[in-house]
Design a protein around this motif. Structure first.
Motif, PDB file in Angstrom:
ATOM      1  N   ARG A   1      35.236  36.878  49.201  1.00 54.27           N
ATOM      2  CA  ARG A   1      34.293  37.470  50.152  1.00 54.27           C
ATOM      3  C   ARG A   1      33.507  38.619  49.540  1.00 54.27           C
ATOM      4  O   ARG A   1      32.405  38.934  50.012  1.00 54.27           O
ATOM      5  CB  ARG A   1      35.036  37.933  51.406  1.00 54.27           C
ATOM      6  CG  ARG A   1      34.114  38.221  52.577  1.00 54.27           C
ATOM      7  CD  ARG A   1      34.859  38.356  53.874  1.00 54.27           C
ATOM      8  NE  ARG A   1      35.446  37.108  54.306  1.00 54.27           N
ATOM      9  CZ  ARG A   1      34.781  36.120  54.902  1.00 54.27           C
ATOM     10  NH1 ARG A   1      33.485  36.242  55.128  1.00 54.27           N
ATOM     11  NH2 ARG A   1      35.392  35.027  55.273  1.00 54.27           N
ATOM     12  N   GLU A   2      34.020  39.264  48.510  1.00 53.18           N
ATOM     13  CA  GLU A   2      33.252  40.337  47.881  1.00 53.18           C
ATOM     14  C   GLU A   2      32.630  39.904  46.555  1.00 53.18           C
ATOM     15  O   GLU A   2      31.978  40.702  45.889  1.00 53.18           O
ATOM     16  CB  GLU A   2      34.126  41.575  47.680  1.00 53.18           C
ATOM     17  CG  GLU A   2      35.312  41.395  46.776  1.00 53.18           C
ATOM     18  CD  GLU A   2      36.236  42.611  46.789  1.00 53.18           C
ATOM     19  OE1 GLU A   2      36.026  43.495  47.640  1.00 53.18           O
ATOM     20  OE2 GLU A   2      37.147  42.676  45.954  1.00 53.18           O
ATOM     21  N   GLY A   3      32.802  38.636  46.169  1.00 54.74           N
ATOM     22  CA  GLY A   3      32.138  38.113  44.983  1.00 54.74           C
ATOM     23  C   GLY A   3      32.692  38.624  43.681  1.00 54.74           C
ATOM     24  O   GLY A   3      31.960  38.710  42.685  1.00 54.74           O
ATOM     25  N   TRP A   4      33.998  38.950  43.670  1.00 54.87           N
ATOM     26  CA  TRP A   4      34.601  39.482  42.442  1.00 54.87           C
ATOM     27  C   TRP A   4      35.216  38.343  41.632  1.00 54.87           C
ATOM     28  O   TRP A   4      36.225  37.757  42.015  1.00 54.87           O
ATOM     29  CB  TRP A   4      35.675  40.521  42.782  1.00 54.87           C
ATOM     30  CG  TRP A   4      36.197  41.238  41.571  1.00 54.87           C
ATOM     31  CD1 TRP A   4      35.492  42.048  40.735  1.00 54.87           C
ATOM     32  CD2 TRP A   4      37.528  41.204  41.065  1.00 54.87           C
ATOM     33  NE1 TRP A   4      36.300  42.528  39.739  1.00 54.87           N
ATOM     34  CE2 TRP A   4      37.563  42.034  39.919  1.00 54.87           C
ATOM     35  CE3 TRP A   4      38.706  40.571  41.474  1.00 54.87           C
ATOM     36  CZ2 TRP A   4      38.722  42.225  39.175  1.00 54.87           C
ATOM     37  CZ3 TRP A   4      39.862  40.769  40.731  1.00 54.87           C
ATOM     38  CH2 TRP A   4      39.861  41.587  39.597  1.00 54.87           C
ATOM     39  N   GLY A   5      34.596  38.028  40.500  1.00 54.90           N
ATOM     40  CA  GLY A   5      35.146  37.035  39.594  1.00 54.90           C
ATOM     41  C   GLY A   5      34.820  35.604  39.970  1.00 54.90           C
ATOM     42  O   GLY A   5      34.356  35.298  41.070  1.00 54.90           O
ATOM     43  N   GLU A   6      35.053  34.710  39.007  1.00 50.32           N
ATOM     44  CA  GLU A   6      34.954  33.264  39.216  1.00 50.32           C
ATOM     45  C   GLU A   6      36.366  32.704  39.078  1.00 50.32           C
ATOM     46  O   GLU A   6      36.954  32.760  38.003  1.00 50.32           O
ATOM     47  CB  GLU A   6      34.022  32.625  38.179  1.00 50.32           C
ATOM     48  CG  GLU A   6      32.601  33.166  38.195  1.00 50.32           C
ATOM     49  CD  GLU A   6      31.841  32.705  39.425  1.00 50.32           C
ATOM     50  OE1 GLU A   6      32.269  31.718  40.054  1.00 50.32           O
ATOM     51  OE2 GLU A   6      30.807  33.315  39.756  1.00 50.32           O
ATOM     52  N   TRP A   7      36.897  32.150  40.176  1.00 50.33           N
ATOM     53  CA  TRP A   7      38.308  31.807  40.218  1.00 50.33           C
ATOM     54  C   TRP A   7      38.541  30.295  40.303  1.00 50.33           C
ATOM     55  O   TRP A   7      37.734  29.566  40.891  1.00 50.33           O
ATOM     56  CB  TRP A   7      38.975  32.478  41.419  1.00 50.33           C
ATOM     57  CG  TRP A   7      38.948  33.966  41.354  1.00 50.33           C
ATOM     58  CD1 TRP A   7      38.046  34.801  41.951  1.00 50.33           C
ATOM     59  CD2 TRP A   7      39.840  34.805  40.617  1.00 50.33           C
ATOM     60  NE1 TRP A   7      38.331  36.110  41.649  1.00 50.33           N
ATOM     61  CE2 TRP A   7      39.426  36.142  40.828  1.00 50.33           C
ATOM     62  CE3 TRP A   7      40.948  34.564  39.815  1.00 50.33           C
ATOM     63  CZ2 TRP A   7      40.083  37.223  40.257  1.00 50.33           C
ATOM     64  CZ3 TRP A   7      41.608  35.638  39.248  1.00 50.33           C
ATOM     65  CH2 TRP A   7      41.181  36.955  39.461  1.00 50.33           C
TER      66      TRP A   7
END
Length: 769
Positions: free
Chosen positions: A397-403
């Motif tokens: 939801r906060e766009g941290w990283g590509e998982w």
């Protein structure tokens, strides 16, 4: 100079107040007492709306200001009991200037001054007639002085903001030129307080023009950058819109023709009854410039209820088949720069609508306040249970990283009270559920390329597959609440940094174990150091890992058990862990962090454990691990007892699968021990209780491993003949449980590690340094 005023409502006179709302009478009284306001009369605009007409005089600003605000202005102070924001100020002068911070109004309607940005629910807490009048004076003065919009404030939109809105996909303008990409508005709009929100649906099919009865036809134009200037009122018709944009240096007639043609596939016709209109949505992407630099791109929308074929015909984009209600592309299209007959376009009135785009990843990061954090990396999350899905959802939801997501399990009914999944997800693989949720969080259309990879398997069940998975990954987050994943990964050759997250069985505490960036301090050593912190801290460690609040049987099988834990605790700790991991991810050092929640006060206490450098030795087919803290502790105990020998028991845990022995603590000598310069006999006082307490505090993981002792100055750390006999005895005792027997001996500069008859000697860290 004669001033013309807009006739606004039905005159009621100056003294008729009996049928007016009490609030309006209060404002009239305040005007009578204010030196800058003169009451002209009351007017009725509608049964629920009344206006107090006043002349306002303010000599505190330059009468020749560039904006065009006069020192004497006639205003209507309007009260509408049926509106969401009941109070409004209208400027009745017919040539009152269009400025920033005005509300949108209909054609030939008095300008509406935007006095407040807060909703009425907030304003009414502080509103009174006197402050209302003061706010109106403030608006006139600040606008005249050009202070209402500061130089460092973001640019105002080109047109005023309307109410009804259309939502477009996040990458709409970037994908416009893709073959097969288009949008349609064929879903029922969301309605709230008389406002409507239409949501686009992506259709990957050029043969689907969207010409359906009652459905919107979007025509999209991307304009070249234009110079930022004063705010415009909305154009009344299509011809006026083109004139306005042309005056700003943006000629769009050719672009408009091309956009209409692109909606009609080559060789196909638009078939529609001549007397029937279409709902047309004109979308403009306009880049605004200030001081020669493009500062941002705004998107504007205008609605038309017109015949699409006739519109295309009047614009020269389409041509009608004689005698038929069919329109085709006009292959003899005029040049893009050729002017249009504006008079013909005046028959196309425009209704302004709001256009919103789903946020891009960069915008999501800005909204989340993490735009300055390192966000572009590749990671794997293993374990998508309650905690894993919570932190994964937060980062998505906060766009941290590509998982990428790994979990072997599926969503079961009993997972729902604590899991991010919903009822329809029962039976779905947890990893695939999380992947689908992350992909759809900010997208109106989820394509295969935008869905994060999901793997329905255990992370370490196939090491070759795991090696391929981690080849280009920067971080692995293990939230599986198992010991096998971090232990198996500890011995694996990899560049990805491992972080272990878990919540303790009671739900009161959460733990983060993060390897250092170099990969030297591995998770196996951090696990041992975490247990040592529990055993050596009587403040928070005593009950840190005590049992959960209850077990629940969810099926008939012997393993169908779940724990009782509040979803509140999952999100409390999940939020802490997600944020702290993000903040710590660019730190080079290894991290051991613990958070304790106090049930009574609601306070959360943080415990930061200093991670120590690990040391290991290969001996007898096993790898024995300890760290500099254990080594330093044994050396200090040795120095305190010199010239006599000393020693004690070793506590830790054994992993039979990966053949590791992890030393957690080296205990001092019991009180009943015998210590001489050439001999040490370890006593038994308190030893059994100590071992039992270690097992209790660590959930049965840390227990007795073996013995350690010291040698006098000048002696090596190699086992003596007496030490060998003791090792033989110890080996026999430990063999009853199938465990190896370990002995460690500390000397001046070295430490020996023995398993049975096998011994390895290493230099002490402080001596080596």
């Amino acid at each position: 100079m004669t001033t013309e005023y807009i006739d606004y409502g039905e005159p009621l006179g100056k003294s008729v107040t009996s049928n007016l709302p009490a609030s309006m009478r209060d404002v009239a009284d305040a005007c009578s007492e204010h030196s800058a306001f003169d009451v002209v009369e009351f007017r009725r605009i509608s049964p629920d709306s009344h206006a107090l007409i006043v002349d306002v005089g303010d000599g505190t600003f330059d009468a020749k200001n560039r904006v065009g605000i006069r020192r004497f202005e006639r205003l209507a102070l309007v009260y509408s009991s049926n509106r969401e924001f009941p109070w409004e100020v209208r400027a009745l002068r017919s040539d009152f200037p269009v400025t920033m911070h005005q509300n949108h109004v209909g054609p030939n309607s008095p300008r509406s001054l935007c006095l407040y940005v807060e909703p009425w629910s907030s304003v009414e807490r502080v509103w009174n007639p006197q402050s209302f009048l003061g706010r109106a004076l403030w608006w006139l003065r600040e606008t005249a002085c050009e202070n209402l919009h500061q130089e460092d404030q973001p640019l105002e939109q080109l047109f005023f903001e309307p109410a009804d809105r259309f939502v477009l996909p996040e990458n709409y303008f970037e994908r416009l030129t893709e073959t097969g990409y288009r949008i349609v508005f064929d879903q029922q709009p969301f309605a709230c307080r008389g406002r409507f929100l239409y949501q686009a649906r992506v259709v990957d099919d050029r043969s689907h023009p969207g010409f359906q009865d009652g459905k919107w036809i979007p025509i999209t134009i991307i304009l070249p950058p234009i110079t930022h200037g004063r705010v415009e009122e909305h154009p009344k018709h299509l011809g006026e819109l083109l004139q306005r944009l042309d005056s700003r240096g943006a000629r769009i007639s050719g672009l408009l023709r091309e956009a209409i043609q692109n909606l009609l596939p080559e060789g196909q016709s638009f078939d529609w009854p001549a007397g029937k209109t279409n709902k047309i949505l004109l979308v403009l992407g306009i880049s605004l410039k200030r001081d020669g630099k493009t500062e941002r791109t705004d998107v504007y929308g205008f609605a038309m209820d017109q015949h699409f074929g006739r519109l295309g015909e009047d614009l020269g984009a389409l041509i009608r088949s004689p005698g038929e209600n069919k329109w085709f592309r006009n292959t003899g299209i005029m040049e893009k720069s050729e002017p249009l007959n504006v008079d013909r376009l005046e028959s196309y009135p425009l209704t302004p609508v709001g256009i919103r785009l789903m946020p891009s990843k960069q915008e999501v990061r800005e909204y989340s306040g993490i735009a300055d954090s390192p966000c572009d990396f590749n990671g794997v999350i293993s374990g998508l249970g309650s905690l894993g899905s919570a932190v994964a959802s937060i980062w998505a939801r906060e766009g941290w990283g590509e998982w990428e997501y790994v979990d072997h399990d599926a969503v079961e009914p009993h997972n729902l009270p604590r899991h991010v999944s919903l009822g329809p997800c029962v039976g779905m693989a947890k990893s695939e559920m999380m992947s689908a949720q992350a992909a759809s969080m900010f997208s109106l259309k989820v394509s295969d390329s935008s869905v994060p990879k999901a793997y329905v398997r255990r992370l370490t069940e196939d090491l070759q597959w795991l090696e391929d998975l981690l080849e280009h990954k920067d971080i692995i987050v293990d939230a599986s609440t198992t010991v096998e994943v971090p232990r198996d990964l500890s011995g694996m050759d990899r560049s990805a940094r491992l972080v272990t997250l878990f919540i303790t069985p009671s739900g009161r505490s959460s733990v983060l174990l993060m390897e250092d960036q170099s990969g030297y301090t591995r998770s196996l050593s951090l696990e041992a150091q975490y247990y040592r912190a529990i055993l050596t801290n009587d403040c928070w460690g005593t009950d840190h890992l005590e049992g959960n609040s209850g077990s629940l049987w969810v099926g008939a099988g012997c393993r169908d058990i779940t724990t009782a834990m509040s979803n509140e605790l999952i999100w409390l700790h999940g939020s802490i862990l997600a944020r702290q991991l993000r903040l710590l991810s660019d730190k080079e050092e290894a991290q051991i962090k613990i958070w304790d929640y106090d049930e009574l006060s609601g306070a959360v206490s943080a415990h930061d454990i200093q991670a120590c450098k690990p040391i290991h030795a290969e001996v007898g087919g096993w790898t024995v691990w300890w760290d500099v803290s254990i080594e330093d502790g044994m050396s200090r105990l040795r120095n305190d007892k010199l010239p006599s020998e000393t020693g004690g028991i070793l506590l830790g845990f054994i992993d039979q699968k990966i053949k590791t022995i992890s030393v957690v603590l080296a205990r001092p000598a019991p009180e009943d021990s015998t210590a001489r310069p050439q001999e040490f006999l370890r006593g038994t006082a308190g030893v059994e209780g100590d071992i039992d307490e270690c097992r209790r505090r660590t959930g049965g993981i840390v227990s007795y491993l073996g013995e350690w002792h010291s040698h006098p100055r000048g002696c090596k750390s190699d086992p003596s003949t007496h030490d060998r006999k003791q090792l033989d005895y110890l080996e026999d005792v430990m063999a009853r449980d199938g465990s190896p027997a370990i002995s460690m001996i500390v000397s001046d500069s070295t430490i020996s590690v023995s398993l049975g008859q096998q011994t390895t000697t290493v230099e002490l860290s402080f001596f080596h340094s």
